[in-house]
Structure formats: structure tokens, C-alpha cells
Enzyme design. Structure first.
Site, mmCIF file in Angstrom:
data_model
loop_
_atom_site.group_PDB
_atom_site.id
_atom_site.type_symbol
_atom_site.label_atom_id
_atom_site.label_comp_id
_atom_site.label_asym_id
_atom_site.label_seq_id
_atom_site.Cartn_x
_atom_site.Cartn_y
_atom_site.Cartn_z
ATOM 1 N N ASP A 19 0.826 -1.208 0.000
ATOM 2 C CA ASP A 19 0.000 0.000 0.000
ATOM 3 C C ASP A 19 0.864 1.264 0.000
ATOM 4 O O ASP A 19 0.458 2.299 -0.525
ATOM 5 C CB ASP A 19 -0.994 0.011 1.171
ATOM 6 N N GLU A 64 0.321 10.938 5.125
ATOM 7 C CA GLU A 64 0.093 9.498 4.987
ATOM 8 C C GLU A 64 1.393 8.766 4.634
ATOM 9 O O GLU A 64 1.671 7.690 5.166
ATOM 10 C CB GLU A 64 -0.961 9.253 3.912
ATOM 11 N N GLU A 123 -11.373 5.911 -2.280
ATOM 12 C CA GLU A 123 -11.331 6.347 -0.880
ATOM 13 C C GLU A 123 -12.431 5.664 -0.064
ATOM 14 O O GLU A 123 -12.218 5.270 1.088
ATOM 15 C CB GLU A 123 -11.498 7.872 -0.790
ATOM 16 N N GLU A 142 -9.761 -3.300 -6.066
ATOM 17 C CA GLU A 142 -9.654 -3.295 -4.603
ATOM 18 C C GLU A 142 -9.729 -4.725 -4.062
ATOM 19 O O GLU A 142 -8.982 -5.091 -3.158
ATOM 20 C CB GLU A 142 -10.759 -2.428 -3.975
HETATM 21 C C1 LIG Z 1 -5.436 -0.010 -2.479
HETATM 22 C C2 LIG Z 1 -5.865 1.247 -1.807
HETATM 23 N N1 LIG Z 1 -7.093 1.716 -2.042
HETATM 24 C C3 LIG Z 1 -7.516 2.854 -1.445
HETATM 25 C C4 LIG Z 1 -6.688 3.550 -0.600
HETATM 26 C C5 LIG Z 1 -7.200 4.801 0.079
HETATM 27 O O1 LIG Z 1 -6.447 5.897 -0.218
HETATM 28 C C6 LIG Z 1 -5.386 3.033 -0.382
HETATM 29 N N2 LIG Z 1 -4.524 3.648 0.454
HETATM 30 N N3 LIG Z 1 -5.018 1.878 -0.992
#
Ligand SMILES: Cc1ncc(CO)c(N)n1
Length: 225
Positions: A50, A91, A143, A213
């Protein structure tokens, strides 16, 4: 069925595609966090991947900002996207700190195929031909999947491990929920004025985000490469 005028186009799509939407927002990875059975190696895999994703998400968000400032007839759109972009800096710092805590190396991470596919999709949405209603729908969907997923982990009675509470709060907090709601309002307004072709593209893009996702969560679980 509720009339679209009342619930908005976005919610009408969520209802229409509820199985896929639930697949993305109540994935077994998330359920394993909320019932406390998560294998920390899955969480660590998710963290490393991520971090890469979020770095690629920055230019995408910047491209949405550019389109918001050019195309929108409501100046508050730009402010909502700008605040998202600004919080990505924080972040990235959080990912670095969290990775150090879990001993996850962030340099030379091997980017998983599912992550590569997602990043390539984000890149395609940065092109000038990707219309504003389409990209704002994508931003909302990306999001919101995280918001709905991680807020579930924070619900009363769930057994989210204390070590993961902070991660869940990043996306599951009320503040992030309000931001997602603002994006939804912007998307609905843009979609109401969009052409039929743009509407179709935005709906397909929403479905693609849900699939990507789900693949991203599958990857974290240690699914096939
Ligand atoms: C895969 C993914 N989807 C959404 C977000 C949200 O920003 C993230 N950080 N990572």
C-alpha cells in the site's frame, strides 16, 4: 426501488452492484482484522504494497485537482481535492513510521502484479482524455472502499488487535468519512450533468475500482501472484 433523484446516482450504483461493492468493503482480509484472527504477515504484506500504491496515488490525485480547478463550476470541489492531496504527505510519513515499527523494508519492494495493475489503471486516469466526472467517481470509489472497510474494524464489539487500531483510524475515522461524503456530493453533481457516454464510463470505472480493490485485498492475504 428508490428514485435516483432522491438517493443520487452514486448510491443507485452502489445498490445496483451491491454484491461487488460488499466484496470490496467486507473482504475476508478486513473481516480477519475485525474478528482478531488476522495473520500479521498479511498485514505487513499489505503495508509494503500500500505504501507503493499511495505513492502512485499522489500523481492521480494531483491530476484530479487539475481537472477540478479547470472543469468545476463549484470552487469548493478544488478545496476538497486539495485537502486530500495535502493529507497524502502525512500518509506517506505514517507508512514509513509504521513500516519501521513492523520491520517492513520499503526500499526495493517487489511490486505485486495486482498492485501493478491498479497503478497502471490510476495512470490511465491521469490522461487528459479521462473526463472529470469519471475521475472524480474513481477518487470517490477508491477512498470509500477504504473508509467502509476500516470503519467496520472500529465498530463496537469487533476484536481488532490494538496494534492495528491506528491503521484502521486513518481511513475509518469520522473525518475521513466526511471527506468521502464530500466526494460523493461532488461526484453526484458532476454525474447529473454528464453525457450518457460519460455516465457509462463512470459506472464502468466504479466497477473496475471495486475489482481492483478486491484483488488488492486478495494479494495481502497471500493469494496467487
Ligand atoms: C489499495 C488502496 N485503495 C484505497 C486507498 C485509500 O487511499 C489506499 N490507500 N489503498
Amino acid at each position: 426501488m428508490d428514485p435516483v433523484e432522491k438517493i443520487g446516482i452514486i448510491n443507485s450504483w452502489v445498490k445496483k452492484h451491491l454484491v461487488l461493492y460488499t466484496g470490496a468493503t467486507r473482504h475476508s482480509f478486513i473481516l480477519s482484522i475485525s474478528d482478531g484472527t488476522i495473520d500479521f504477515s498479511s498485514f505487513k504484506r499489505w503495508l509494503g504494497q500500500d505504501y507503493i500504491f499511495v505513492r502512485e496515488f499522489v500523481p492521480f490525485a494531483a491530476s484530479v485537482l487539475l481537472k477540478a480547478s479547470k472543469n468545476s463550476d463549484d470552487s469548493s470541489d478544488m478545496e476538497v481535492v486539495l485537502s486530500a492531496l495535502a493529507s497524502l504527505s502525512d500518509e506517506i510519513s505514517w507508512f514509513k513510521k509504521e513500516a519501521a515499527k513492523w520491520d517492513v523494508p520499503l526500499s526495493n519492494v517487489i511490486v505485486h502484479k495486482s498492485n501493478q495493475n491498479y497503478c497502471r489503471f490510476l495512470e490511465s486516469l491521469t490522461l487528459p482524455e479521462a473526463e472529470y466526472p469519471v475521475v472524480i467517481t474513481a477518487l470517490w470509489a477508491i477512498e470509500t472502499v477504504y473508509q467502509e472497510s476500516f470503519s467496520h474494524c472500529l465498530e463496537d464489539g469487533n476484536k481488532t488487535p490494538p496494534e492495528l487500531q491506528e491503521a484502521c483510524k486513518r481511513w475509518g475515522s469520522e473525518g475521513f468519512g466526511e471527506y468521502c461524503h464530500s466526494l460523493q456530493k461532488i461526484a453526484n453533481r458532476c454525474l447529473e450533468k454528464a453525457s450518457d457516454e460519460e455516465l457509462k464510463k463512470a459506472e464502468v470505472t466504479f466497477l473496475r475500482v471495486l475489482e481492483l480493490e478486491i484483488e488488492f485485498w486478495n494479494m495481502s492475504h497471500g493469494g496467487p501472484k
